[in-house]
Design a protein around this motif. Structure first.
Motif, PDB file in Angstrom:
ATOM      1  N   SER A 195       0.621  -1.215   0.089  1.00  0.00           N
ATOM      2  CA  SER A 195      -0.114  -0.013   0.032  1.00  0.00           C
ATOM      3  C   SER A 195       0.650   1.341   0.153  1.00  0.00           C
ATOM      4  O   SER A 195       0.670   2.157   0.880  1.00  0.00           O
ATOM      5  N   ILE A 196       1.917   1.430  -0.832  1.00  0.00           N
ATOM      6  CA  ILE A 196       2.580   2.569  -0.913  1.00  0.00           C
ATOM      7  C   ILE A 196       1.763   3.665  -2.009  1.00  0.00           C
ATOM      8  O   ILE A 196       1.639   3.260  -3.144  1.00  0.00           O
ATOM      9  N   PRO A 197       1.415   4.876  -1.224  1.00  0.00           N
ATOM     10  CA  PRO A 197       0.682   5.693  -1.868  1.00  0.00           C
ATOM     11  C   PRO A 197       1.505   6.598  -3.112  1.00  0.00           C
ATOM     12  O   PRO A 197       1.467   7.681  -2.824  1.00  0.00           O
ATOM     13  N   ILE A 198       2.161   5.941  -3.986  1.00  0.00           N
ATOM     14  CA  ILE A 198       2.925   6.538  -5.013  1.00  0.00           C
ATOM     15  C   ILE A 198       1.499   7.479  -5.763  1.00  0.00           C
ATOM     16  O   ILE A 198       0.721   7.294  -5.685  1.00  0.00           O
ATOM     17  N   TYR A 199       2.350   8.418  -6.828  1.00  0.00           N
ATOM     18  CA  TYR A 199       1.433   9.089  -7.579  1.00  0.00           C
ATOM     19  C   TYR A 199       1.158   8.219  -8.714  1.00  0.00           C
ATOM     20  O   TYR A 199       2.084   7.863  -9.676  1.00  0.00           O
ATOM     21  N   ASN A 200      -0.037   7.848  -8.902  1.00  0.00           N
ATOM     22  CA  ASN A 200      -0.548   6.875  -9.779  1.00  0.00           C
ATOM     23  C   ASN A 200      -1.537   7.353 -11.003  1.00  0.00           C
ATOM     24  O   ASN A 200      -2.413   6.799 -11.534  1.00  0.00           O
ATOM     25  N   PHE A 201      -1.433   8.721 -11.333  1.00  0.00           N
ATOM     26  CA  PHE A 201      -2.146   9.480 -12.582  1.00  0.00           C
ATOM     27  C   PHE A 201      -3.518   9.262 -11.906  1.00  0.00           C
ATOM     28  O   PHE A 201      -4.400   8.553 -12.857  1.00  0.00           O
ATOM     29  N   PRO A 202      -3.916   9.899 -10.663  1.00  0.00           N
ATOM     30  CA  PRO A 202      -5.254   9.671 -10.376  1.00  0.00           C
ATOM     31  C   PRO A 202      -6.455  10.161 -11.177  1.00  0.00           C
ATOM     32  O   PRO A 202      -6.349  11.084 -11.762  1.00  0.00           O
ATOM     33  N   TYR A 203      -7.514   9.343 -11.447  1.00  0.00           N
ATOM     34  CA  TYR A 203      -9.070   9.998 -12.080  1.00  0.00           C
ATOM     35  C   TYR A 203     -10.010   9.228 -11.473  1.00  0.00           C
ATOM     36  O   TYR A 203     -10.225   8.416 -10.599  1.00  0.00           O
TER      37      TYR A 203
END
Ligand SMILES: Nc1nc2c(ncn2[C@@H]2O[C@H](COP(=O)(O)OP(=O)(O)O)[C@@H](O)[C@H]2O)c(=O)[nH]1
Ligand SMILES: [Mg+2]
Length: 371
Positions: A195-203
């Protein structure tokens, strides 16, 4: 017909932004030799960093507290000016204390937030204040072809609450396309598992338009971006391209079949620049501010759990409201002042007109008397 002052200011700001271009700050983190320096030079298309700036282990050991120094470059991205600040960091390796390295990186990120916090609470703003917050951190993973190392997991996990972490595989041409695909896949499994909260191009499927959803899910599917960097030009089939030449062939930096460099570059400097900045300000900085202020409220006792998440959130909202109220008050004052000035000017004009009329009347009389 009156635009409220605040929206006038905002319109002016946007116009100014387009003319002045955009500012963006990028940090690169990873083990020594993963290609961070080469990536930065490839991104800027010039040798802005020297290889081994931070990675000479011997030197690092002799100098306690290696200082992180950002450098700035002006880039042109399809006619838009980007003022890019690059923050290179010490590479961690066998001879370097990883905890110290981590402390230094987090210390740097938090110092920039502290500067904003201090500036926001000043009564008189400093017009020359510079916002040095880091908008994205590229985390360079070594192209081992195995899986994430423990230190990768720990670092990404500890950095993610403070900055938009984007994982990349450095020197991706060290792996075959098949190995690279499998490696990428395993990395994302780990990111999810821990559960690493990387930046995953949220939409948001409900809120965002189709193009955004498509673009973001494509970029997400590329994670972690495979990077090939090079500051050399080579000739491939008569074309001069940036790439690396090997006895068995060439790899091209800007060829999407060879590397994700181009797509990462345009996401950072164009399509997702604003989103990364907004998340930094609205979410990451806001969380830091809330944590910091609630620590202060609790007399500096970080362990004091008396403030639960809800209290912290409502306190943050209260602070925001307070700040908004103050800003509105200031704007109202300005509006009143301008209205007063307009009235004064109008009165002045009227009296000047009257004086002029008097003068004309007197002149006319004098002329009559002369005749
Ligand atoms: N094969 C390959 N080698 C690379 C790549 N990028 C950098 N290198 C080489 O890897 C070494 C370390 O690169 P450097 O950029 O200094 O890594 P840093 O220590 O992370 O800053 C140098 O010899 C580079 O020429 C790449 O994309 N592919
Ligand atoms: Mg380097």
């Amino acid at each position: 017909m009156h635009l409220p002052f605040s929206s006038i200011a905002r319109l002016g700001g946007r116009r100014k932004n387009l003319k002045k271009g955009f500012q963006f700050t990028l940090m690169v983190v990873g083990a020594s030799g993963t290609g961070r320096t080469t990536f930065v030079n490839t991104l800027c298309n010039s040798r802005v960093l020297q290889q081994q700036d931070y990675d000479n282990a011997e030197q690092a050991n002799n100098e306690p507290g290696i200082s992180i120094k950002p450098i700035s470059v002006e880039l042109d991205e399809d006619g838009v000016r980007i003022s890019l600040t690059i923050v290179d960091t010490p590479g961690f390796g066998d001879n370097i204390d990883n905890e110290r390295c981590f402390q230094e990186i987090v210390g740097y990120l938090e110092n920039q937030y502290d500067d904003i916090l201090a500036e926001e609470s000043r009564i008189k703003r400093n017009p020359r204040f510079r916002d040095n917050r880091v908008h994205a951190l590229l985390y360079f993973i070594s192209p081992t072809g195995h899986a994430l190392r423990e230190i990768d997991i720990e670092l990404m996990r500890r950095l993610s609450p403070r900055v938009n972490v984007i994982p990349v595989v450095g020197r991706a041409d060290s792996l075959t396309p098949q190995e690279l695909q499998e490696f990428k896949h395993r990395i994302m499994e780990d990111v999810e598992h821990y559960s690493i909260p990387i930046y995953n191009f949220p939409y948001d499927v409900e809120e965002d338009d189709e193009d955004t959803i498509e673009e973001n899910s494509e970029l997400r599917a590329l994670l972690p971006f495979a990077i090939i960097g090079s500051d050399e030009e080579i000739v491939v089939n008569g074309r001069t391209v940036r790439g690396r030449q090997y006895p068995w062939g060439a790899v091209e930096v800007d060829n999407p079949k060879h590397s994700d460099f181009g797509r990462l570059r345009s996401a950072l400097l164009s399509s997702h620049l604003q989103d990364l900045k907004e998340i930094t300000h609205d979410f990451l900085y806001e969380n830091y501010r809330t944590e910091k202020l609630s620590r202060t409220v609790n007399g500096g006792d970080a362990e004091d759990a008396s403030l639960n998440a809800e209290d912290m959130a409502s306190q943050s909202v209260r602070l925001k409201e307070e700040q908004l109220r103050k800003e509105e008050e200031k704007l109202r004052e300005i509006e009143l002042k301008v209205q007063r000035e307009i009235q004064e000017k109008r009165a002045e004009l009227l009296s000047k007109e009257e004086a002029l009329r008097n003068l004309e009347a007197r002149l006319a009389q004098a002329q009559l008397a002369d005749e």
